[in-house]
Design a protein around this motif. Structure first.
Motif, PDB file in Angstrom:
ATOM      1  N   PRO B 214     -25.385  -7.802 -41.800  1.00  0.00           N
ATOM      2  CA  PRO B 214     -26.292  -7.171 -40.842  1.00  0.00           C
ATOM      3  C   PRO B 214     -25.523  -6.644 -39.620  1.00  0.00           C
ATOM      4  CG  PRO B 214     -26.451  -9.544 -40.668  1.00  0.00           C
ATOM      5  CD  PRO B 214     -25.540  -9.256 -41.836  1.00  0.00           C
ATOM      6  N   PRO B 215     -26.171  -5.832 -38.790  1.00  0.00           N
ATOM      7  CA  PRO B 215     -25.490  -5.236 -37.630  1.00  0.00           C
ATOM      8  C   PRO B 215     -24.743  -6.235 -36.751  1.00  0.00           C
ATOM      9  CG  PRO B 215     -27.590  -4.152 -37.940  1.00  0.00           C
ATOM     10  CD  PRO B 215     -27.540  -5.286 -38.941  1.00  0.00           C
ATOM     11  N   VAL B 216     -25.271  -7.433 -36.584  1.00  0.00           N
ATOM     12  CA  VAL B 216     -24.620  -8.357 -35.656  1.00  0.00           C
ATOM     13  C   VAL B 216     -23.190  -8.686 -36.084  1.00  0.00           C
ATOM     14  CG1 VAL B 216     -25.526 -10.497 -36.683  1.00  0.00           C
ATOM     15  CG2 VAL B 216     -24.978 -10.431 -34.255  1.00  0.00           C
ATOM     16  N   VAL B 217     -22.892  -8.696 -37.374  1.00  0.00           N
ATOM     17  CA  VAL B 217     -21.509  -9.014 -37.793  1.00  0.00           C
ATOM     18  C   VAL B 217     -20.579  -7.846 -37.463  1.00  0.00           C
ATOM     19  CG1 VAL B 217     -22.418 -10.462 -39.668  1.00  0.00           C
ATOM     20  CG2 VAL B 217     -21.479  -8.210 -40.227  1.00  0.00           C
ATOM     21  N   GLU B 218     -21.157  -6.644 -37.435  1.00  0.00           N
ATOM     22  CA  GLU B 218     -20.347  -5.478 -37.048  1.00  0.00           C
ATOM     23  C   GLU B 218     -20.146  -5.471 -35.534  1.00  0.00           C
ATOM     24  OE1 GLU B 218     -22.025  -1.805 -38.457  1.00  0.00           O
ATOM     25  OE2 GLU B 218     -20.576  -0.582 -37.338  1.00  0.00           O
ATOM     26  N   ARG B 219     -21.214  -5.775 -34.802  1.00  0.00           N
ATOM     27  CA  ARG B 219     -21.081  -5.826 -33.341  1.00  0.00           C
ATOM     28  C   ARG B 219     -20.070  -6.885 -32.923  1.00  0.00           C
ATOM     29  NH1 ARG B 219     -25.705  -8.541 -30.883  1.00  0.00           N
ATOM     30  NH2 ARG B 219     -24.276 -10.224 -30.347  1.00  0.00           N
ATOM     31  N   GLU B 245     -25.739  -1.112 -31.850  1.00  0.00           N
ATOM     32  CA  GLU B 245     -25.228  -2.242 -31.076  1.00  0.00           C
ATOM     33  C   GLU B 245     -23.708  -2.319 -31.124  1.00  0.00           C
ATOM     34  OE1 GLU B 245     -26.145  -6.385 -33.043  1.00  0.00           O
ATOM     35  OE2 GLU B 245     -27.825  -5.084 -33.507  1.00  0.00           O
ATOM     36  N   ALA B 246     -23.108  -1.893 -32.223  1.00  0.00           N
ATOM     37  CA  ALA B 246     -21.647  -1.813 -32.254  1.00  0.00           C
ATOM     38  C   ALA B 246     -21.172  -0.646 -31.388  1.00  0.00           C
ATOM     39  CB  ALA B 246     -21.151  -1.659 -33.690  1.00  0.00           C
ATOM     40  N   ALA B 247     -21.866   0.477 -31.494  1.00  0.00           N
ATOM     41  CA  ALA B 247     -21.483   1.641 -30.682  1.00  0.00           C
ATOM     42  C   ALA B 247     -21.584   1.321 -29.195  1.00  0.00           C
ATOM     43  CB  ALA B 247     -22.367   2.838 -31.036  1.00  0.00           C
ATOM     44  N   GLU B 248     -22.583   0.525 -28.836  1.00  0.00           N
ATOM     45  CA  GLU B 248     -22.756   0.160 -27.429  1.00  0.00           C
ATOM     46  C   GLU B 248     -21.540  -0.598 -26.900  1.00  0.00           C
ATOM     47  OE1 GLU B 248     -25.291   1.291 -25.614  1.00  0.00           O
ATOM     48  OE2 GLU B 248     -24.317   0.406 -23.862  1.00  0.00           O
ATOM     49  N   GLU B 249     -20.930  -1.412 -27.750  1.00  0.00           N
ATOM     50  CA  GLU B 249     -19.709  -2.104 -27.319  1.00  0.00           C
ATOM     51  C   GLU B 249     -18.595  -1.104 -27.017  1.00  0.00           C
ATOM     52  OE1 GLU B 249     -19.604  -5.313 -26.614  1.00  0.00           O
ATOM     53  OE2 GLU B 249     -21.706  -5.372 -27.176  1.00  0.00           O
ATOM     54  N   ILE B 250     -18.533  -0.062 -27.818  1.00  0.00           N
ATOM     55  CA  ILE B 250     -17.531   0.980 -27.578  1.00  0.00           C
ATOM     56  C   ILE B 250     -17.848   1.704 -26.273  1.00  0.00           C
ATOM     57  CG2 ILE B 250     -16.588   3.148 -28.478  1.00  0.00           C
ATOM     58  CD1 ILE B 250     -17.192   2.005 -31.309  1.00  0.00           C
ATOM     59  N   ALA B 251     -19.119   2.001 -26.072  1.00  0.00           N
ATOM     60  CA  ALA B 251     -19.525   2.678 -24.829  1.00  0.00           C
ATOM     61  C   ALA B 251     -19.177   1.826 -23.608  1.00  0.00           C
ATOM     62  CB  ALA B 251     -21.033   2.977 -24.859  1.00  0.00           C
ATOM     63  N   ARG B 252     -19.413   0.536 -23.708  1.00  0.00           N
ATOM     64  CA  ARG B 252     -19.081  -0.338 -22.588  1.00  0.00           C
ATOM     65  C   ARG B 252     -17.582  -0.322 -22.326  1.00  0.00           C
ATOM     66  NH1 ARG B 252     -20.966  -6.102 -21.856  1.00  0.00           N
ATOM     67  NH2 ARG B 252     -20.107  -6.528 -23.920  1.00  0.00           N
ATOM     68  N   GLY B 257     -12.987   2.200 -18.838  1.00  0.00           N
ATOM     69  CA  GLY B 257     -11.754   2.970 -18.810  1.00  0.00           C
ATOM     70  C   GLY B 257     -10.784   2.702 -19.942  1.00  0.00           C
ATOM     71  N   LEU B 258     -11.227   1.989 -20.965  1.00  0.00           N
ATOM     72  CA  LEU B 258     -10.320   1.655 -22.066  1.00  0.00           C
ATOM     73  C   LEU B 258     -10.179   2.804 -23.051  1.00  0.00           C
ATOM     74  CD1 LEU B 258     -11.532  -1.960 -22.862  1.00  0.00           C
ATOM     75  CD2 LEU B 258      -9.610  -1.249 -21.437  1.00  0.00           C
ATOM     76  N   LYS B 259      -9.038   2.841 -23.708  1.00  0.00           N
ATOM     77  CA  LYS B 259      -8.828   3.810 -24.779  1.00  0.00           C
ATOM     78  C   LYS B 259      -9.356   3.228 -26.085  1.00  0.00           C
ATOM     79  CE  LYS B 259      -5.329   6.720 -22.794  1.00  0.00           C
ATOM     80  NZ  LYS B 259      -4.089   7.482 -23.018  1.00  0.00           N
ATOM     81  N   VAL B 260     -10.630   3.311 -26.227  1.00  0.00           N
ATOM     82  CA  VAL B 260     -11.309   2.821 -27.425  1.00  0.00           C
ATOM     83  C   VAL B 260     -12.180   3.971 -27.922  1.00  0.00           C
ATOM     84  CG1 VAL B 260     -13.044   1.204 -28.296  1.00  0.00           C
ATOM     85  CG2 VAL B 260     -11.321   0.419 -26.658  1.00  0.00           C
ATOM     86  N   TRP B 261     -11.996   4.327 -29.180  1.00  0.00           N
ATOM     87  CA  TRP B 261     -12.773   5.430 -29.733  1.00  0.00           C
ATOM     88  C   TRP B 261     -13.590   4.950 -30.920  1.00  0.00           C
ATOM     89  CZ3 TRP B 261      -7.595   5.851 -28.380  1.00  0.00           C
ATOM     90  CH2 TRP B 261      -7.304   6.704 -27.299  1.00  0.00           C
ATOM     91  N   GLY B 262     -14.659   5.681 -31.186  1.00  0.00           N
ATOM     92  CA  GLY B 262     -15.532   5.320 -32.300  1.00  0.00           C
ATOM     93  C   GLY B 262     -15.723   6.465 -33.265  1.00  0.00           C
ATOM     94  N   GLU B 297     -32.074   3.444 -36.993  1.00  0.00           N
ATOM     95  CA  GLU B 297     -30.665   3.296 -36.653  1.00  0.00           C
ATOM     96  C   GLU B 297     -29.952   4.644 -36.757  1.00  0.00           C
ATOM     97  OE1 GLU B 297     -29.934  -0.191 -35.919  1.00  0.00           O
ATOM     98  OE2 GLU B 297     -28.463   0.925 -34.773  1.00  0.00           O
ATOM     99  N   GLN B 298     -30.311   5.446 -37.758  1.00  0.00           N
ATOM    100  CA  GLN B 298     -29.732   6.799 -37.841  1.00  0.00           C
ATOM    101  C   GLN B 298     -29.982   7.559 -36.538  1.00  0.00           C
ATOM    102  OE1 GLN B 298     -31.619   8.648 -41.217  1.00  0.00           O
ATOM    103  NE2 GLN B 298     -30.514   7.432 -42.733  1.00  0.00           N
ATOM    104  N   GLY B 299     -31.199   7.436 -36.036  1.00  0.00           N
ATOM    105  CA  GLY B 299     -31.523   8.123 -34.777  1.00  0.00           C
ATOM    106  C   GLY B 299     -30.655   7.640 -33.635  1.00  0.00           C
ATOM    107  N   ARG B 300     -30.423   6.331 -33.623  1.00  0.00           N
ATOM    108  CA  ARG B 300     -29.591   5.796 -32.537  1.00  0.00           C
ATOM    109  C   ARG B 300     -28.132   6.212 -32.692  1.00  0.00           C
ATOM    110  NH1 ARG B 300     -33.575   1.354 -32.897  1.00  0.00           N
ATOM    111  NH2 ARG B 300     -32.398   0.417 -34.604  1.00  0.00           N
ATOM    112  N   ILE B 301     -27.675   6.356 -33.927  1.00  0.00           N
ATOM    113  CA  ILE B 301     -26.299   6.834 -34.127  1.00  0.00           C
ATOM    114  C   ILE B 301     -26.189   8.288 -33.645  1.00  0.00           C
ATOM    115  CG2 ILE B 301     -24.561   7.431 -35.876  1.00  0.00           C
ATOM    116  CD1 ILE B 301     -24.607   4.482 -35.264  1.00  0.00           C
ATOM    117  N   TRP B 302     -27.185   9.093 -33.896  1.00  0.00           N
ATOM    118  CA  TRP B 302     -27.188  10.456 -33.334  1.00  0.00           C
ATOM    119  C   TRP B 302     -27.103  10.425 -31.810  1.00  0.00           C
ATOM    120  CZ3 TRP B 302     -25.692  14.651 -35.454  1.00  0.00           C
ATOM    121  CH2 TRP B 302     -25.911  14.918 -36.808  1.00  0.00           C
TER     122      TRP B 302
END
Ligand code: ZN
Ligand code: ZN
Ligand code: ZN
Ligand code: ZN
Ligand code: ZN
Ligand code: ZN
Ligand code: ZN
Ligand code: ZN
Lengths: 466, 466, 466, 466
Positions: B214-219, B245-252, B257-262, B297-302
């Protein structure tokens, strides 16, 4: 014929929901009545001008803990009780150790023996799980039957740290058995790498302890612990949160409705990494994990207390004397930081520090003080309202607290078996002048009077809060 | 005497900074000029009514990959190139495998041999690190000298997954050598537990693949990867983000200021877990990791694409045929979900799907399309502006794209070695009508014409972007 | 000789800090004792099987309010008290109106006269400030001397809404005088524009009320109110929060340490905008401001209650009958939505709805129920621990509550002067079987017995909480 | 026969998508070609060792603005053009004033006359709307027909500030007519109150300007502007963001998908409120609104630039000389801060400061520099790719920039009509050595050569970006 064994008269009672003027009637060790006036009692204690607060519940103390190497912590249940009573604490939750490859039962028996023989405080146990084999997990129902309802795991420390898979096994066992899981959250591999890199670079002094475990390793493990608990729907408490970024993970979890709680300790409110930066070995006195950070971080931890994210302030009392071979110097006074045992004593200092830094300095109110030092821990540990409350039926664990008395902390005042306090010299406002345990005056004006072995084990049944 | 080998006239050039009307002059395989008009050229390609876009850079493809069991993926560099050209992609970054206990060199040699013999696309390599021993890490400078500048690690999959300590070693080696690290972020232990629990419960069908992760293991793994990268100050790209929720970690991480890309993939924009819920074995066609989620979730990925958090859309092309014993059914058609190989083909479908679902449906503009399909991947992989740009000096990798042509996707159109496409039947608007690789027309109207082995290796020097 | 006038025996007392079995001894209208057992009392009330909870404090009620046009709300203090007692509420904070161009004093005198003559409930007042002239602000010290310590302002409604400058004047006056400011947060200009645009388009039915004031106008005004309060360092309470985006502004403010509190009402937990979508005039029965939203928003408001962002649930009782010319139809039954008076009755329904939807459905615990229905309002309004607490010295305002009794709400049960309830037909679990006001049984089994005029004014001194 | 009128050879072209080595061929004032080599041209400019960047687009400049009191800003279009060319800027968007009670037309005619007669830069207009009456709004279609497509409103300043209702009218008119709305976001009432309170307290010196308008008044107005724009679905740009808390509101809006953009200015990156804290009148030189904050806030503004929240850096050039009666001292040198005109000059300094503080100090790359100084403003204002791009067909507005030249800023270098620069003494690295406007060399080595009136009006049609 007196209705009550003891009446406390004239005090201002910190109910946790406001401080009110009322008397307290005690019978058979319990609070029998709160009343505008308790006219008849066999004995009367005058609390005029004092606060009456619930006896402290310190839900995170290492006492008389047996180590894998056959040694035992210097602090016995007797000395710890002495210290606790001096500082206004009447109940603790302490740890049953565990060693990889062993069963739980002998550890349980040993801890029970130590505590029942010597404790003057009431006590409950967290069971450490260092090795969640099938056999070990099969022992948990037996613990629960005894009333031991919380498990403790470490995500760092050799050889205690669990892998994610092992941690999941503990979470699942807790869920099946209705236990809380408490977690030491720091990333083991990250700390190991940093430690080795520092040692390789010749950076071995005590102060490098802080360098070896920066906030990000605590945040990482905190998020991971929450995520795994979320996956299996199991309540957890994150121990000794030292930095805002870890606390923020707890806040995020709470905001999405999870049963995740956070604890902090006086060391994260008053000490900094700079305390370890002293010549020679002396910095060892302030070594604990997570490491104290800096003044700005202290401010942010206060904010997280004020926001309610961190709801328990425990001591993480874990003493090692500075002098002698049994304590900090067990690996010699020139040991590299990695080889100096972690942990600092704080049982007696916890409540005075929180009162002084919190209530006296206006950061928190009296209700919050009660919540942080007893009520919330009691709730979370399934001891409420027996402990942590001033309500009819609650154990008459009470402290008469002089809110105006100032004191400069010295090790002598701590009354523990450790030869120093990391809080030496700290000036505090507010001081416990008497401590009652189940209606018995066990401390008055700095004199402790109680029988070793008079402390009671606190069995815990299934409880709603988790 | 013609100044240019080839002129593309009359098209609307998607520069990545606006679509402008201009001609493109090509000489020696490179873009020699962008001009209002290119009057003289040996050959002219009329792009009237068409878009001219940079050839796709698919930075995450598994091609002709040798597995530990001695097998090799069905998709060869020749068939993959055929598929890529049909879909507008001209360059790929593909993987050099690694097996615990082995050195990198033989894997490198094998991958180089496969690619150099058969590839028609230009190609670069990610080196998978499955076993970061001292010896293996000591090979990295040699890879870098060859121009291989990105490492790939897995936080799940047996036997590829790294412990945190192993991951730290790879991060540190990357930092010393100026490499990017790409990461498959899912928690191995959590998935292992869930998988076993499902199998124990008799829940073995393909659809339970989604239940097992599930998403939580990816987050969790995403946050952990970021935290460890943060600790050592090493840039990373998080592969195939499937949930907000995983993408949000990247956004944070980006916000601090980190060099983290998704990166995300078409499967997370068009497929759902429900696709695997079919009778018998058929659901296997849609099995990939992370699992597709649901429509919300597709909508949120967009949204995360629109916010810029996810900047690359790759295919994660990784084909296994449905029929036959080499593919999805390698462990039999009644294999439990755990034993069915993960991965779906998407090289040819990637750009049409993103154009159609993105540009044609108004979710993104043409600049974003170029950024997501070529420019950002080229930047991140150190191939920019040789690839991913329509600028003087850039390789003349170009696609003539008909923005209005509609098409219903069939496997035949994919031109790959796999016997199915998970996107069968999807209607798309927008289609590549010609593909140029270094100035050569390698695809026109669905016909591919290029020599196996004509694709070039793309060595990468030290680059600023990371 | 009986020690107590009345003993409540055998109940489970909802102390706000856990539900405990104890007796309550009442003397001179106050709680004189909580005790394991109260053996002697002049009169005994058996609470076996029942909860004993603090009498409700409804801090936002419009009662007998005089309007600028010379009319007065249909609900008198007598009928409102009747309704309140039936629903377990014993104290209210109600409003002293104000009209532009007038002094406060005559309004105060009128409200005092109404309340003192008729009220059976105890009551305090919020003073509405519609026109903060120098003269009006100069009256505030006089109000404070009387014990009126909260001001109410409107950011919408003609002619009540204040400009930012006027609002600042009120905030500053409150700060100088130690008052709380409560705020109706919706953007007047935005609603005016939307309203006119809807009317211009012929969209005049009651349901367009919701269209005229979407969540963003509430969020805007909420943020603005907070920002201006922040600027001058003045505590505020945001009234009747209906949507998560407004609540989120409050949460953000609280996280930065501001004294900003949020209230919501049963209508935002059980009604939706669709309730107004009925043929003809009937939708008017559900018209209130802010408008109820939809089911998803209800869920988010529950989350904001659970997070502690919204700490008070009041009724915003403000009744207009459906039939007759004094109520909803005061401008005719074909009035456009703009001309239908806003407000719905809820005094009696408030606590049963919150118990049923909250406690019985597992969304909140009993401690939260007590906090939301009495304790928090009492704290915020400076009435604690006189009201909202079951502690020695508190007024003996108590409700015996049957947690298992189910009931289908009808208007008859509401006992108010209004001819309908918007909650008609709602099934609830949990019901008040007796209500005590200052030790007197004023409601038992649906029968109210109390003298008009027996309710007491609750003067408020300077209090710490704000 | 030469194909091009001018070739720029040997430079490193900052395309906004990477810096590449290529030549630029110019014909008829436009970029006709970018090519690896431009062999034939009537004239050649050698850019060896230099960057070639797009001419700056300064989308927020007050030039020759007529004030309500009949005066006109000292800076004419001629002197402003001189200053702009010296600093690398070739296009501006400047303001057409408006006065309550007047029509737009005469202001338009006056601004057009001023600009067409004197401007050497190309220019577009924002129309200020100070009084959105029906009649005034009815003039907007006429403006749009002329190519004026952006409206400017003030939420503060007497007598320019609009009420929320007036602002909504402007937003709606913009939406109907396809215009952008730009907004000065500060809360008028809050500033008025603070100002009066400061003056009443005798705090009148220039430094109290900053005290009168703290960040919270900017955040409030920013959130309100966004909320109202959200309500009517109209794109806005927030001008001159000075603090992170206002920028955060923009970030939140962007994250929910709104078309809300943010601008900042060099003053918020290099000046602080302390600059105004000088003896006597001198602080007036640094007075602008919003006020510069402090060093920490500068750092946060950089972060907001790096995150992409703030995408345009304009000058807000608005000059008043320090000496003389037409400028800062128009109300005397002992005027209270309220009566000193706001605004500071920055046309020439803008790009050197951003290059030096941004690119040279490693805070941003060259692509970001181009985006922030020209491309993003051009996109947002509908001027792209005519302006802000180095692409075939774009106007040949180019700057040859020496990235290594260091310079200490003096007022003489600014070349404007103002007698001081607030950036006096700032050392910068990077300097424009030549400026081309539509292919013409208008500045070389600090010498400007162009005809007053040679600047062109830039009409804007309907554009996609908003
Ligand atoms: Zn620990
Ligand atoms: Zn510990
Ligand atoms: Zn993967
Ligand atoms: Zn892959
Ligand atoms: Zn209201
Ligand atoms: Zn109301
Ligand atoms: Zn402005
Ligand atoms: Zn301006």
């Amino acid at each position: 014929m007196a209705t009550y064994d003891l009446a406390i008269r004239g005090g201002t009672v910190a109910t946790g929901q406001g401080a009110i003027r009322c008397d307290i009637g005690i019978r058979d060790g319990r609070i029998a009545a709160l009343a505008e006036s308790i006219p008849e009692a066999a004995r009367v204690l005058d609390a005029t001008g004092l606060l009456v607060i619930p006896g402290g519940v310190d839900s995170h103390c290492h006492i008389a803990q047996a180590e894998a190497n056959g040694t035992r912590h210097e602090e016995s249940f007797a000395t710890a009780s002495h210290s606790a009573f001096l500082g206004g604490t009447t109940s603790v939750v302490t740890f049953i150790p565990h060693v990889k490859g062993s069963a739980l039962a002998p550890h349980v028996a040993d801890a029970e023996a130590q505590a029942s023989r010597e404790s003057m405080m009431d006590y409950a146990f967290h069971q450490i799980i260092a090795d969640p084999t099938e056999a070990v997990l099969a022992e948990i129902p037996g613990l629960v039957a005894k009333g031991i309802r919380s498990l403790k795991v470490f995500l760092t420390y050799e050889p205690l740290h669990l892998s994610d898979g092992e941690f999941l096994k503990v979470l699942l066992a807790a869920r099946r058995n209705g236990c809380l899981v408490t977690v030491h959250c720091e990333n083991f591999d990250a700390i190991s790498w940093r430690t080795q890199a520092l040692l390789d670079a010749g950076l071995t002094a005590p102060k490098y302890h802080a360098w070896s475990r920066p906030p990000v390793v605590e945040r990482e493990a905190t998020h991971r612990a929450i995520a795994l608990a979320e996956l299996v729907d199991q309540p957890i408490q994150v121990f000794h949160v030292s930095c805002a970024e870890a606390a923020e993970e707890i806040a995020r979890a709470q905001a999405r409705g999870l049963k995740v709680w956070g604890e902090t300790c006086p060391q994260y409110l008053t000490l900094t990494a700079a305390d370890m930066d002293r010549p020679g070995f002396e910095g060892a006195k302030w070594m604990c994990s997570p490491s104290p950070r800096d003044a700005a971080e202290q401010g942010r931890i206060w904010e997280m207390i004020q926001r309610g994210t961190l709801g328990v302030v425990s001591s993480d009392h874990c003493g090692f004397s500075y002098e002698g071979e049994a304590g900090k110097a067990m690996n010699g006074r020139d040991a590299v930081f990695r080889d100096i045992p972690n942990g600092i004593p704080g049982l007696a200092a916890r409540m005075p520090i929180l009162f002084s830094e919190g209530v006296a300095k206006g950061r928190i109110g009296l209700d919050e003080f009660v919540a942080l030092t007893s009520a919330n821990a009691a709730r979370l540990m399934g001891l409420y309202p027996r402990k942590g409350a001033i309500l009819p039926g609650s154990d008459a664990d009470l402290v008469l607290w002089d809110p105006t008395r100032t004191q400069t902390l010295t090790n002598a005042m701590m009354g523990h078996a450790i030869d120093y306090t990391p809080f030496e010299g700290l000036e505090v406002t507010g001081w416990p002048v008497a401590t009652l345990r189940r209606g018995e005056i066990v401390m008055q004006d700095g004199k402790v009077q109680a029988e070793p072995g008079s402390g009671r084990f606190l069995p815990r049944g299934l409880y709603d809060y988790i």
